[in-house]
Write a protein that holds these residues in place. Sequence first.
Motif, PDB file in Angstrom:
ATOM      1  N   LEU A 140       0.848  -1.189   0.000  1.00  0.00           N
ATOM      2  CA  LEU A 140       0.000   0.000   0.000  1.00  0.00           C
ATOM      3  C   LEU A 140       0.886   1.242   0.000  1.00  0.00           C
ATOM      4  CD1 LEU A 140      -2.942   0.976   0.084  1.00  0.00           C
ATOM      5  CD2 LEU A 140      -2.705   1.158   2.571  1.00  0.00           C
ATOM      6  N   SER A 141       0.876   1.944  -1.116  1.00  0.00           N
ATOM      7  CA  SER A 141       1.682   3.144  -1.291  1.00  0.00           C
ATOM      8  C   SER A 141       0.840   4.372  -0.942  1.00  0.00           C
ATOM      9  CB  SER A 141       2.204   3.195  -2.733  1.00  0.00           C
ATOM     10  OG  SER A 141       3.011   4.337  -2.947  1.00  0.00           O
ATOM     11  N   SER A 142       0.987   5.455  -1.675  1.00  0.00           N
ATOM     12  CA  SER A 142       0.286   6.702  -1.373  1.00  0.00           C
ATOM     13  C   SER A 142       0.256   7.573  -2.619  1.00  0.00           C
ATOM     14  CB  SER A 142       1.004   7.446  -0.240  1.00  0.00           C
ATOM     15  OG  SER A 142       0.528   8.771  -0.123  1.00  0.00           O
ATOM     16  N   ASP A 143      -0.742   8.456  -2.691  1.00  0.00           N
ATOM     17  CA  ASP A 143      -0.768   9.419  -3.796  1.00  0.00           C
ATOM     18  C   ASP A 143       0.274  10.513  -3.611  1.00  0.00           C
ATOM     19  OD1 ASP A 143      -1.893  10.824  -1.706  1.00  0.00           O
ATOM     20  OD2 ASP A 143      -3.640  11.522  -2.835  1.00  0.00           O
ATOM     21  N   ALA A 144       0.949  10.520  -2.458  1.00  0.00           N
ATOM     22  CA  ALA A 144       1.993  11.518  -2.217  1.00  0.00           C
ATOM     23  C   ALA A 144       3.182  11.349  -3.160  1.00  0.00           C
ATOM     24  CB  ALA A 144       2.479  11.442  -0.769  1.00  0.00           C
ATOM     25  N   VAL A 145       3.280  10.210  -3.838  1.00  0.00           N
ATOM     26  CA  VAL A 145       4.415   9.986  -4.735  1.00  0.00           C
ATOM     27  C   VAL A 145       4.299  10.806  -6.013  1.00  0.00           C
ATOM     28  CG1 VAL A 145       4.738   7.649  -3.842  1.00  0.00           C
ATOM     29  CG2 VAL A 145       3.371   7.985  -5.903  1.00  0.00           C
ATOM     30  N   TYR A 146       3.115  11.341  -6.319  1.00  0.00           N
ATOM     31  CA  TYR A 146       2.928  12.072  -7.574  1.00  0.00           C
ATOM     32  C   TYR A 146       3.395  13.517  -7.453  1.00  0.00           C
ATOM     33  CZ  TYR A 146       0.044   8.262  -9.407  1.00  0.00           C
ATOM     34  OH  TYR A 146      -0.392   7.050  -9.859  1.00  0.00           O
ATOM     35  N   ALA A 185       4.145  11.608 -13.723  1.00  0.00           N
ATOM     36  CA  ALA A 185       5.468  11.884 -13.154  1.00  0.00           C
ATOM     37  C   ALA A 185       5.450  11.759 -11.636  1.00  0.00           C
ATOM     38  CB  ALA A 185       5.923  13.283 -13.558  1.00  0.00           C
ATOM     39  N   LEU A 186       6.520  11.179 -11.092  1.00  0.00           N
ATOM     40  CA  LEU A 186       6.670  11.064  -9.646  1.00  0.00           C
ATOM     41  C   LEU A 186       7.345  12.310  -9.077  1.00  0.00           C
ATOM     42  CD1 LEU A 186       7.836   7.348  -9.268  1.00  0.00           C
ATOM     43  CD2 LEU A 186       5.519   8.274  -9.204  1.00  0.00           C
ATOM     44  N   ASN A 187       7.164  12.513  -7.794  1.00  0.00           N
ATOM     45  CA  ASN A 187       7.756  13.657  -7.128  1.00  0.00           C
ATOM     46  C   ASN A 187       9.197  13.315  -6.726  1.00  0.00           C
ATOM     47  OD1 ASN A 187       8.377  15.936  -5.693  1.00  0.00           O
ATOM     48  ND2 ASN A 187       6.622  15.826  -4.314  1.00  0.00           N
ATOM     49  N   LEU A 188      10.112  13.576  -7.637  1.00  0.00           N
ATOM     50  CA  LEU A 188      11.527  13.288  -7.407  1.00  0.00           C
ATOM     51  C   LEU A 188      12.312  14.555  -7.068  1.00  0.00           C
ATOM     52  CD1 LEU A 188      12.080  10.731 -10.320  1.00  0.00           C
ATOM     53  CD2 LEU A 188      11.523  10.264  -7.927  1.00  0.00           C
ATOM     54  N   ASP A 189      11.603  15.589  -6.657  1.00  0.00           N
ATOM     55  CA  ASP A 189      12.250  16.831  -6.238  1.00  0.00           C
ATOM     56  C   ASP A 189      13.212  16.546  -5.081  1.00  0.00           C
ATOM     57  OD1 ASP A 189      12.840  19.334  -5.018  1.00  0.00           O
ATOM     58  OD2 ASP A 189      10.980  20.188  -5.788  1.00  0.00           O
ATOM     59  N   PRO A 190      14.452  17.039  -5.150  1.00  0.00           N
ATOM     60  CA  PRO A 190      15.406  16.814  -4.050  1.00  0.00           C
ATOM     61  C   PRO A 190      14.915  17.328  -2.700  1.00  0.00           C
ATOM     62  CG  PRO A 190      16.533  17.691  -5.983  1.00  0.00           C
ATOM     63  CD  PRO A 190      15.067  17.778  -6.264  1.00  0.00           C
ATOM     64  N   ARG A 202      -1.848   2.688  -5.026  1.00  0.00           N
ATOM     65  CA  ARG A 202      -1.669   4.089  -4.632  1.00  0.00           C
ATOM     66  C   ARG A 202      -3.041   4.684  -4.326  1.00  0.00           C
ATOM     67  NH1 ARG A 202       2.235   5.884  -9.666  1.00  0.00           N
ATOM     68  NH2 ARG A 202       4.215   5.066  -8.853  1.00  0.00           N
ATOM     69  N   PRO A 203      -3.425   4.769  -3.062  1.00  0.00           N
ATOM     70  CA  PRO A 203      -4.743   5.324  -2.738  1.00  0.00           C
ATOM     71  C   PRO A 203      -4.741   6.847  -2.741  1.00  0.00           C
ATOM     72  CG  PRO A 203      -3.643   4.644  -0.738  1.00  0.00           C
ATOM     73  CD  PRO A 203      -2.722   4.259  -1.876  1.00  0.00           C
ATOM     74  N   ALA A 204      -5.885   7.408  -3.114  1.00  0.00           N
ATOM     75  CA  ALA A 204      -6.097   8.833  -2.895  1.00  0.00           C
ATOM     76  C   ALA A 204      -6.151   9.072  -1.390  1.00  0.00           C
ATOM     77  CB  ALA A 204      -7.393   9.265  -3.568  1.00  0.00           C
ATOM     78  N   GLY A 205      -6.211  10.313  -0.985  1.00  0.00           N
ATOM     79  CA  GLY A 205      -6.277  10.619   0.439  1.00  0.00           C
ATOM     80  C   GLY A 205      -7.369   9.829   1.132  1.00  0.00           C
ATOM     81  N   VAL A 206      -7.007   9.179   2.237  1.00  0.00           N
ATOM     82  CA  VAL A 206      -7.940   8.299   2.952  1.00  0.00           C
ATOM     83  C   VAL A 206      -8.518   9.060   4.139  1.00  0.00           C
ATOM     84  CG1 VAL A 206      -8.237   6.077   4.095  1.00  0.00           C
ATOM     85  CG2 VAL A 206      -6.518   6.329   2.285  1.00  0.00           C
ATOM     86  N   VAL A 207      -9.837   9.039   4.268  1.00  0.00           N
ATOM     87  CA  VAL A 207     -10.496   9.729   5.372  1.00  0.00           C
ATOM     88  C   VAL A 207     -11.278   8.720   6.214  1.00  0.00           C
ATOM     89  CG1 VAL A 207     -10.652  11.927   4.162  1.00  0.00           C
ATOM     90  CG2 VAL A 207     -12.503  10.280   3.919  1.00  0.00           C
TER      91      VAL A 207
END
Length: 354
Positions: A152-158, A173-178, A209-214
């Motif tokens: 179980l990953s996260s949408d935070a990777v985008y 694209a993934l969030n590969l910002d340093p 990759r789930p969207a925000g879970v509430v």
Amino acid sequence: MSDETQTQAQTEGETGAELEARAEAILRAGPRRVLVAGARRKIAVELIALLLSDPRVDKVLAVAQGPCPPGLMGHDPRRFMYHQAGLARRRQVDNLFLFEEFREHPLDTVVHLAFAGNPKGYDASRHEYNVNAARHLLDAALRHGIGKYVFLSSDAVYAVGPRGDFKVSEDAALNLDPEVSATVRDIIDAEFLCRAKMDHAGCEVMVLRPAGVVGGGVSSGLNLLFESNPPVLPIGFDPMINPTTKERLARDLALALMVHGKGLYNVAGPSAGPLTRFLEARGVTPMRVPGPLLRSTNRLQRMVGQTRYHAEYQPKRLFYSLVLDDSRFEADFRRHAALVAVGGSQGAVDEPFA
């Protein structure tokens, strides 16, 4: 007519032989014996209850650091067992597959939910736990002949920004910002470990990759924002989201365990809309501040105990939309929900999977 309704109609009109043939091609054969790592998470408690309501699940082994959470204490000990283990230690992970209870009927499924995602107090030991737990669980699963492994990953990777698509697909694209949060880097590292093994012949490796879970008690970034007193949003921005609930995510995870399939999938809620719409539906009124003051206001809120949300975790999330496209998961898994329900309840299309 929706895919689920069509599937239900087809199922009701099929003969027993036709239904059995289609189920054999779609559903994983045999009773499930499932290892759930990270059992202290709210989604784990929800998933375990759902699995144990299905007669096709023979046994669930729940694993985490620390004592068994109260939400798991009432389950039938003949079908449920809890074990404390340090998942960052390879030997302790290997020992999970060698219990006497699984000698004649080995584990066949692993669900990896164990991840230390709270940015507060993050250090090198937490990084080692996140990455090593993912590596050791996956390696052990492949060595011990596990048929299905789900991380179980996260949408935070985008990567989120002004030029993003309205709906984000799995190849975005993934969030590969340093400068990205260290916990997000850990999630991406764990994903890469799984993606490197997706061609394994004997094990279906999946990343969700789930969207925000509430939901009550959930520690996702979005839910922590919703539970803030009050939520603080930047002036002039109302990003689009399609959050899911812990109940819906548990059903999606259960479907992933029951149905054949591997690869990378988004999972999200049934509807998209502005962030404020979902806040209003919960009777929550946000406070607005200028964008440059958002992080400092959030830090002040954390200091006085008004929130556990960390704006630094996904700094652009409250400015730009992130709507996940989960049509692939809908086509490959949710459309078979009625068939899965039929297999588990001898003909009644009902919960938990419908």
